[in-house]
Design an enzyme around this catalytic site. Structure first.
Site, PDB file in Angstrom:
ATOM      1  N   HIS A   6       0.826  -1.206   0.000  1.00 35.93           N
ATOM      2  CA  HIS A   6       0.000   0.000   0.000  1.00 35.93           C
ATOM      3  C   HIS A   6       0.863   1.260   0.000  1.00 35.93           C
ATOM      4  O   HIS A   6       0.698   2.147  -0.844  1.00 35.93           O
ATOM      5  CB  HIS A   6      -0.922  -0.008   1.222  1.00 35.93           C
ATOM      6  CG  HIS A   6      -1.733   1.238   1.385  1.00 35.93           C
ATOM      7  ND1 HIS A   6      -3.049   1.309   0.989  1.00 35.93           N
ATOM      8  CD2 HIS A   6      -1.425   2.467   1.893  1.00 35.93           C
ATOM      9  CE1 HIS A   6      -3.513   2.533   1.238  1.00 35.93           C
ATOM     10  NE2 HIS A   6      -2.541   3.250   1.789  1.00 35.93           N
ATOM     11  N   GLU A   7       1.772   1.355   0.954  1.00 37.29           N
ATOM     12  CA  GLU A   7       2.602   2.556   1.050  1.00 37.29           C
ATOM     13  C   GLU A   7       3.492   2.715  -0.173  1.00 37.29           C
ATOM     14  O   GLU A   7       3.783   3.843  -0.598  1.00 37.29           O
ATOM     15  CB  GLU A   7       3.429   2.534   2.331  1.00 37.29           C
ATOM     16  CG  GLU A   7       2.612   2.569   3.616  1.00 37.29           C
ATOM     17  CD  GLU A   7       1.679   3.762   3.691  1.00 37.29           C
ATOM     18  OE1 GLU A   7       1.994   4.818   3.090  1.00 37.29           O
ATOM     19  OE2 GLU A   7       0.625   3.649   4.339  1.00 37.29           O
ATOM     20  N   HIS A  12       1.806   4.691  -2.804  1.00 33.82           N
ATOM     21  CA  HIS A  12       2.010   6.134  -2.653  1.00 33.82           C
ATOM     22  C   HIS A  12       3.381   6.533  -3.208  1.00 33.82           C
ATOM     23  O   HIS A  12       3.524   7.579  -3.867  1.00 33.82           O
ATOM     24  CB  HIS A  12       1.954   6.528  -1.178  1.00 33.82           C
ATOM     25  CG  HIS A  12       0.585   6.507  -0.579  1.00 33.82           C
ATOM     26  ND1 HIS A  12      -0.469   7.213  -1.106  1.00 33.82           N
ATOM     27  CD2 HIS A  12       0.094   5.883   0.534  1.00 33.82           C
ATOM     28  CE1 HIS A  12      -1.547   7.031  -0.349  1.00 33.82           C
ATOM     29  NE2 HIS A  12      -1.229   6.230   0.639  1.00 33.82           N
ATOM     30  N   HIS A  24       3.342   6.863  -6.839  1.00 32.98           N
ATOM     31  CA  HIS A  24       2.651   8.091  -7.227  1.00 32.98           C
ATOM     32  C   HIS A  24       3.638   9.266  -7.247  1.00 32.98           C
ATOM     33  O   HIS A  24       3.539  10.162  -8.091  1.00 32.98           O
ATOM     34  CB  HIS A  24       1.512   8.362  -6.238  1.00 32.98           C
ATOM     35  CG  HIS A  24       0.379   9.155  -6.799  1.00 32.98           C
ATOM     36  ND1 HIS A  24      -0.777   9.402  -6.091  1.00 32.98           N
ATOM     37  CD2 HIS A  24       0.201   9.784  -7.989  1.00 32.98           C
ATOM     38  CE1 HIS A  24      -1.605  10.127  -6.818  1.00 32.98           C
ATOM     39  NE2 HIS A  24      -1.032  10.379  -7.973  1.00 32.98           N
TER      40      HIS A  24
END
Length: 677
Positions: A467-468, A471, A474
């Site tokens: 999940h992290e 980011h 991104h």
């Protein structure tokens, strides 16, 4: 001052902050110099006798504040990940000063006039789409920030912003201190029965690090503590649970109730001053949701089926518990046993197959390589603020001729100087205007094993890492001109979308087969265990969805207040009423965060925005369906997702970009199916 490393660009690769030269004494002078520099830059913009142009006003504004940006990114990442008394004191001191500095720029009528003039002439300026969007967003932000208020109202707004900033900083400091103080010391090792050897070793190490005898069960940020799933000593489970849920509410110097109550009141007043009914309306107006009604509508649609599922799960767990009434500290323990019985999955048995380095190399990085062509090379020569932090150089291509893209840092282990949770931040944001390539970081809170022992993870921790890293992607894959739009600079209820999509690869068969291998033998996780793991992930969604929604309901309740805000003494009663009125008050399923330790909304950037996770998950589940329909882990799919969404940051309207990518509006059905709703 001349030797202050923040006063000029770092000469390290990718402008990585030169942590070997940065000392605590450099921060305060650099903040002062940075604010002074930006004030001078703004003064030059507003006193320019030439007619406003995009370059001499908007681009000049984007270029301003480089010193302040450098010191702020380093300082606040340190304040979260490796704080100390000096940093905490300065954080409290600098928070209102920074708020005042931001207000001085946002509310400068001369700057607003130049921006308004440009906005009125925007059709004749020959702007490209990103430039036009930037101008429009800056003018919109000026209005939201109070640029059109009269002098008296602006004066009150400045007071509110300074106080809110001070209180948010205080909440985070109080919570960190109380979380550390609330760790449970276990003197009799027999009481740790059920914990894995690695978890016992980590608890011993945590106690030793604080100079204590025995074993220390430190707390993670959410209500539910990982050890609750394993500890056979019911009284210790209760002690650990109560330590978690009492944080910030025990009285004394670290109590957070007065802080959060005042924060809620001041945010409500500020929103009304700016023309909004309440703080949640203020936040929603600048989000993809658009309104509080839209947020409430989604939550109201999800709460009843989630609660029904949680009640059904509770009935099963009560059977497993036998004669003793099911209590919240029993839920994870009995859920683990039901999961084991039904799916033959013992989460502790998974840990030997989930070793950190292999998960990272053969899971997280491998998926990024297959999808986006990225290659990661660890740079042992680049150091950061703590010996635990590791750095990789990222190349935009799989071979040695690939172009360098940026740096990725990772700070994996928990420590007393780090706040709980997991997050991503950018130390250097990608921008063609500034000639910057990205330097991004992930921070987790894994229990650090004893020297020489491997870091074995739970599958939930593996999911968190994926999940992290979403980011991080991104930020790494950002390809914009202006820093205001870089990477994760998107609406709060859109920012979780790419990270939640990236979670899908943790269970993608060829990725799972690569990283899920026994840390001693290298043998792959047995196929039967993999099948049970995949099947077992769907069980327990009633609990997971309900605890999350309860926290989202609390966030909205605090931030839809208009007056009569509860006092510190009324916090618990207000919380209980809000949950009951929403139909989500389950004694055995407490909110993922209670108000007194809800760091996301009272110290982080998620006030009135915690709903973002489930809002983004609608897009995420719909996108997972698209990947699956189009062959999954294919470079063509990754390139399409990168081009339409990951690379664009805030330079495009998020939902327009999503529609262009998906070919239609998002549908909620995949989310409902995923969560069993």
């Amino acid at each position: 001052m001349s030797d202050n490393p923040f006063l000029r660009e770092s000469d390290l690769p990718y402008q990585l902050p030169d942590y070997q030269r940065i000392a605590d004494a450099h921060y305060a002078p650099a903040f002062d110099a940075g604010m002074a520099e930006q004030r001078a830059e703004i003064e030059a913009i507003v006193t320019n006798p030439e007619q406003a142009t995009f370059d001499n006003t908007v681009a000049a504004l984007e270029r301003s504040g480089r010193i302040l940006d450098r010191v702020s990114t380093v300082f606040f990442s340190r304040a979260s990940a490796h704080t100390n008394a000096t940093i905490e004191a300065l954080q409290a001191e600098i928070a209102p000063k920074l708020a005042a500095h931001r207000d001085a720029i946002a509310l400068d009528p001369r700057l607003v006039a130049r921006l308004r003039d440009l906005h009125d002439r925007r059709d004749s300026l020959g702007l490209d789409p990103e430039e036009r969007r930037l101008l429009e967003k800056i003018v919109d932000a000026a209005v939201r920030d109070g640029a059109e208020l009269d002098e008296a109202a602006q004066s009150r707004l400045r007071e509110l912003n300074a106080r809110i900033s001070t209180l948010s900083t205080a909440f985070g400091s109080h919570l960190l201190a109380d979380t550390n103080a609330s760790a449970v010391l276990v003197e009799d090792p027999a009481r740790l029965a059920g914990l894995s050897p690695g978890a016992v070793s980590a608890a011993a190490g945590a106690a030793a690090a604080r100079g204590k005898d025995g074993h220390l069960l430190t707390l993670v940020l959410p209500t539910n503590q990982p050890a609750l799933a394993s500890l056979t000593d019911r009284s210790l489970r209760e002690e650990l649970f109560r330590a978690s849920t009492r944080r910030g509410a025990c009285g004394g110097e670290h109590d957070t109730r007065a802080i959060l109550a005042e924060l809620a009141a001041l945010r409500a007043e500020r929103a009304q001053l700016l023309g909004f009914r309440d703080h949640a309306s203020y936040v929603a107006a600048d989000s993809t949701a658009g309104s509080v009604d839209a947020v409430r509508g989604l939550l109201a649609e999800l709460v009843p089926p989630a609660v029904a599922n949680a009640r059904a799960e509770a009935a099963e767990l009560q059977e497993a518990a036998g004669g003793e009434p099911l209590q919240p500290w029993d839920w994870s323990f009995h859920a683990e046993r039901v999961r084991k019985e039904r799916f033959a999955v013992d989460t502790a048995a998974l840990r030997p197959y989930l070793e950190l380095d292999r998960v990272l190399r053969d899971g997280v990085f491998r998926a990024a390589g297959a999808l986006y062509g990225l290659r990661f090379v660890e740079r042992d020569d680049l150091t950061m603020y703590h010996d635990d932090v590791r750095v990789w150089e990222v190349f935009d291509g799989p071979d040695a001729a690939a172009a360098p893209l940026g740096l990725y840092g990772a700070d994996f282990y928990a420590r007393d100087s780090k706040r709980g949770g997991a997050w991503m931040n950018a130390l250097v944001s990608q921008s063609r205007l500034l000639g910057q390539r990205p330097v991004v970081m992930n921070t987790l809170n894994l229990a650090k094993p004893a020297d020489g022992e491997p870091t074995l993870m739970t599958f939930d921790e593996v999911t968190t890492l994926f999940h992290e890293f979403g980011h991080a992607l991104h930020g790494l894959l950002s390809d914009v001109t202006h820093p205001r739009f870089s990477g994760t600079s998107v609406p709060r209820d859109f920012v979780e979308f790419p990270s939640q999509v990236n979670e899908m690869w943790s269970l993608w068969p060829e990725i799972l087969a690569g990283y899920a291998r026994h840390h001693e033998t290298g043998e792959p996780m047995p196929a039967a265990l993999v099948e049970k793991l995949v099947a077992g992930r769907a069980w327990g969604e009633g609990f997971a969805t309900t605890e999350y929604l309860a926290a989202a309901v609390l966030d909205q309740a605090w931030h839809t207040l208009t007056d009569d805000v509860p006092t510190a003494e009324e916090v618990e009663d207000f919380e209980a009423r809000a949950l009951a009125e929403a139909g989500i008050a389950l004694a055995t399923v407490p909110p993922r965060y209670r108000s007194t330790y809800f760091n996301h909304v009272f110290a982080g950037g998620y006030s009135a925005g915690y709903y973002s996770y489930i809002w983004s998950e609608v897009l995420d589940a719909d996108t997972v369906e698209w990947f699956t329909e189009n062959g999954g882990l294919r470079r063509e799919n990754g390139d399409a997702f990168r081009a339409a969404l990951l690379s664009r940051g805030g330079a495009v309207e998020p939902m327009e970009a999503y529609r262009a990518f998906r070919g239609r509006d998002p549908e909620i059905a995949p989310l409902l199916a995923r969560r069993g709703l």
